[in-house]
Design a protein around this motif. Structure first.
Motif, PDB file in Angstrom:
ATOM      1  N   THR A   1      41.585  37.509  30.477  1.00  0.00           N
ATOM      2  CA  THR A   1      41.475  38.862  31.027  1.00  0.00           C
ATOM      3  C   THR A   1      42.628  39.168  31.969  1.00  0.00           C
ATOM      4  O   THR A   1      43.188  40.274  31.954  1.00  0.00           O
ATOM      5  CB  THR A   1      40.127  39.028  31.759  1.00  0.00           C
TER       6      THR A   1
ATOM      7  N   THR B   1      32.298  45.011  45.650  1.00  0.00           N
ATOM      8  CA  THR B   1      33.248  44.096  45.017  1.00  0.00           C
ATOM      9  C   THR B   1      32.711  42.681  45.064  1.00  0.00           C
ATOM     10  O   THR B   1      32.329  42.183  46.123  1.00  0.00           O
ATOM     11  CB  THR B   1      34.618  44.164  45.700  1.00  0.00           C
TER      12      THR B   1
ATOM     13  N   ASP C   1      38.308  39.635  40.803  1.00  0.00           N
ATOM     14  CA  ASP C   1      37.453  40.583  41.520  1.00  0.00           C
ATOM     15  C   ASP C   1      36.947  41.651  40.551  1.00  0.00           C
ATOM     16  O   ASP C   1      37.709  42.164  39.717  1.00  0.00           O
ATOM     17  CB  ASP C   1      38.221  41.251  42.659  1.00  0.00           C
ATOM     18  N   VAL C   2      35.663  41.978  40.679  1.00  0.00           N
ATOM     19  CA  VAL C   2      35.034  42.997  39.843  1.00  0.00           C
ATOM     20  C   VAL C   2      34.413  44.050  40.761  1.00  0.00           C
ATOM     21  O   VAL C   2      33.604  43.713  41.631  1.00  0.00           O
ATOM     22  CB  VAL C   2      33.939  42.412  38.932  1.00  0.00           C
ATOM     23  N   SER C   3      34.798  45.306  40.583  1.00  0.00           N
ATOM     24  CA  SER C   3      34.216  46.408  41.350  1.00  0.00           C
ATOM     25  C   SER C   3      33.013  46.949  40.593  1.00  0.00           C
ATOM     26  O   SER C   3      33.140  47.417  39.458  1.00  0.00           O
ATOM     27  CB  SER C   3      35.249  47.520  41.568  1.00  0.00           C
TER      28      SER C   3
ATOM     29  N   CYS D   1      33.897  46.247  30.975  1.00  0.00           N
ATOM     30  CA  CYS D   1      34.721  46.420  32.172  1.00  0.00           C
ATOM     31  C   CYS D   1      36.122  46.869  31.763  1.00  0.00           C
ATOM     32  O   CYS D   1      36.607  46.527  30.686  1.00  0.00           O
ATOM     33  CB  CYS D   1      34.829  45.109  32.948  1.00  0.00           C
TER      34      CYS D   1
ATOM     35  N   THR E   1      40.151  46.740  32.642  1.00  0.00           N
ATOM     36  CA  THR E   1      41.151  46.001  33.413  1.00  0.00           C
ATOM     37  C   THR E   1      41.952  46.963  34.282  1.00  0.00           C
ATOM     38  O   THR E   1      42.329  48.043  33.856  1.00  0.00           O
ATOM     39  CB  THR E   1      42.109  45.231  32.487  1.00  0.00           C
TER      40      THR E   1
ATOM     41  N   THR F   1      42.352  43.001  38.370  1.00  0.00           N
ATOM     42  CA  THR F   1      40.964  43.201  38.753  1.00  0.00           C
ATOM     43  C   THR F   1      40.219  43.850  37.596  1.00  0.00           C
ATOM     44  O   THR F   1      40.822  44.227  36.589  1.00  0.00           O
ATOM     45  CB  THR F   1      40.841  44.094  40.002  1.00  0.00           C
ATOM     46  N   LEU F   2      38.911  44.006  37.763  1.00  0.00           N
ATOM     47  CA  LEU F   2      38.081  44.689  36.785  1.00  0.00           C
ATOM     48  C   LEU F   2      37.228  45.743  37.473  1.00  0.00           C
ATOM     49  O   LEU F   2      36.838  45.573  38.635  1.00  0.00           O
ATOM     50  CB  LEU F   2      37.158  43.704  36.054  1.00  0.00           C
ATOM     51  N   SER F   3      36.934  46.804  36.753  1.00  0.00           N
ATOM     52  CA  SER F   3      36.018  47.837  37.236  1.00  0.00           C
ATOM     53  C   SER F   3      34.964  48.093  36.174  1.00  0.00           C
ATOM     54  O   SER F   3      35.282  48.166  34.981  1.00  0.00           O
ATOM     55  CB  SER F   3      36.766  49.145  37.542  1.00  0.00           C
ATOM     56  N   THR F   4      33.726  48.236  36.606  1.00  0.00           N
ATOM     57  CA  THR F   4      32.664  48.537  35.657  1.00  0.00           C
ATOM     58  C   THR F   4      32.772  49.989  35.196  1.00  0.00           C
ATOM     59  O   THR F   4      33.425  50.821  35.822  1.00  0.00           O
ATOM     60  CB  THR F   4      31.281  48.296  36.281  1.00  0.00           C
TER      61      THR F   4
ATOM     62  N   THR G   1      28.614  49.596  31.303  1.00  0.00           N
ATOM     63  CA  THR G   1      28.481  48.213  31.751  1.00  0.00           C
ATOM     64  C   THR G   1      27.013  47.810  31.893  1.00  0.00           C
ATOM     65  O   THR G   1      26.190  48.558  32.419  1.00  0.00           O
ATOM     66  CB  THR G   1      29.191  48.010  33.100  1.00  0.00           C
TER      67      THR G   1
END
Length: 305
Positions: free
Chosen positions: A130, A165, A176-178, A200, A202, A210-213, A217
């Motif tokens: 990822t 986060t 890190d995933v928000s 998610c 990228t 990082t990743l964001s939902t 999700t």
């Protein structure tokens, strides 16, 4: 009033094209989210997103008339009149007439296309893979939550929005995933939990991947994967049914539990020892190198190196 196929409508291009005297007959394949927004006149509005298909095509449809939201159900056949096509999207307003019709079959190819419009494919990747992807790629990851920050409230489209986060570890790699909106308050989110986090996107923060939902999700609790760990045992804590060890690996300290059967199999001298003697014996050996096959914090097998 003429019947149109979706493939005909998809040839209209980006410019809005009204169809006041045409109708389409489509199957509702997937119902998505309701987007809330503020109009230019200050009034609040809502828009339902869903996908439809016939045997010629599949498109995203949006409906801004809340009074007709209940007519949109997955699997239902709709006959739609007085609509717009805009940028490949079927736009339905308060002027649109929506009626239900008898069920009809749509081929699997167009059903899949319509499904992916609302719930796009999200290939599972390791955290390492990822971190090497370009921005704006959709992925699903699995791993253990090793860090959890407090929920923050930020402005998104002038609305207060929750974000939280977390840091997820997978085979020694961290990302890190928000977690946005309702996911920020999901009870599954806690240190030590192993989760699958789907759909998610990228992104990047301070030059770090990082990743964001997204709205698609889903958080799922999973069993931790079996992994091999090499490290140095630097501290111990004896329990009635085994030993907890602190292992220094990849510049981190991790705790694992080794049951008595595994410890005695690998260190036969422990078999006849009392608890205090076991502790003294092991402390004299620390630090020592070790290879562990683990599932979460549980040791399935170990080898002294």
């Amino acid at each position: 009033m003429s019947l149109k196929k979706l493939e005909d409508l998809l040839q209209t291009g980006q410019k809005p094209q009204p169809y006041p005297t045409s109708l389409v007959k489509v199957k509702v394949v997937k119902v998505g989210h309701i987007a809330n927004f503020t109009q230019s006149n200050g009034q609040e509005g809502s828009m339902l997103n869903f996908s439809v298909a016939d045997n010629s095509g599949a498109v995203l449809a949006t409906l801004s008339d809340v009074n007709q939201f209940d007519t949109v159900k997955e699997g239902k056949t709709l006959q739609i009149r007085n609509f717009l096509m805009k940028g490949g999207r079927l736009v339905l307003t308060e002027h649109t007439k929506i009626m239900q019709g008898p069920l009809f079959d749509v081929d699997a190819v167009h059903i899949e296309k319509a499904t992916n419009i609302i719930t796009p494919a999200s290939p599972r990747k390791t955290v390492k893979e990822t971190k090497d992807l370009p921005l704006r790629q959709m992925v699903t990851i699995q791993g253990e939550i090793v860090k959890d920050e407090a929920i923050k409230i930020v402005k998104v489209s002038q609305r207060d929005t929750n974000v939280r986060t977390i840091t997820v570890e997978d085979e020694g790699q961290l990302i890190d995933v928000s977690l946005w909106r309702n996911l920020a308050e999901d009870p599954l989110v806690k240190i030590g939990e192993n989760l699958e986090i789907t759909h998610c996107i990228t992104s990047e923060w301070q030059k770090k991947p990082t990743l964001s939902t997204t709205r698609n999700t889903v958080l799922r609790k999973i069993l931790p994967r079996e992994i091999i760990i090499f490290g140095t045992v630097e501290a111990i804590s004896l329990k009635d049914n085994g030993i907890e060890i602190s292992v220094h690996t990849n510049d981190q300290y991790k705790d694992f539990f080794v049951n008595n059967d595994i410890m005695i199999e690998k260190i036969s001298e422990l078999q006849l020892m009392e608890k205090s003697a076991k502790e003294e014996f092991l402390l004299q050996k620390i630090p020592f190198l070790i290879e562990l096959r683990t599932q979460g914090s549980t040791v399935l097998n170990m080898e002294l190196l």
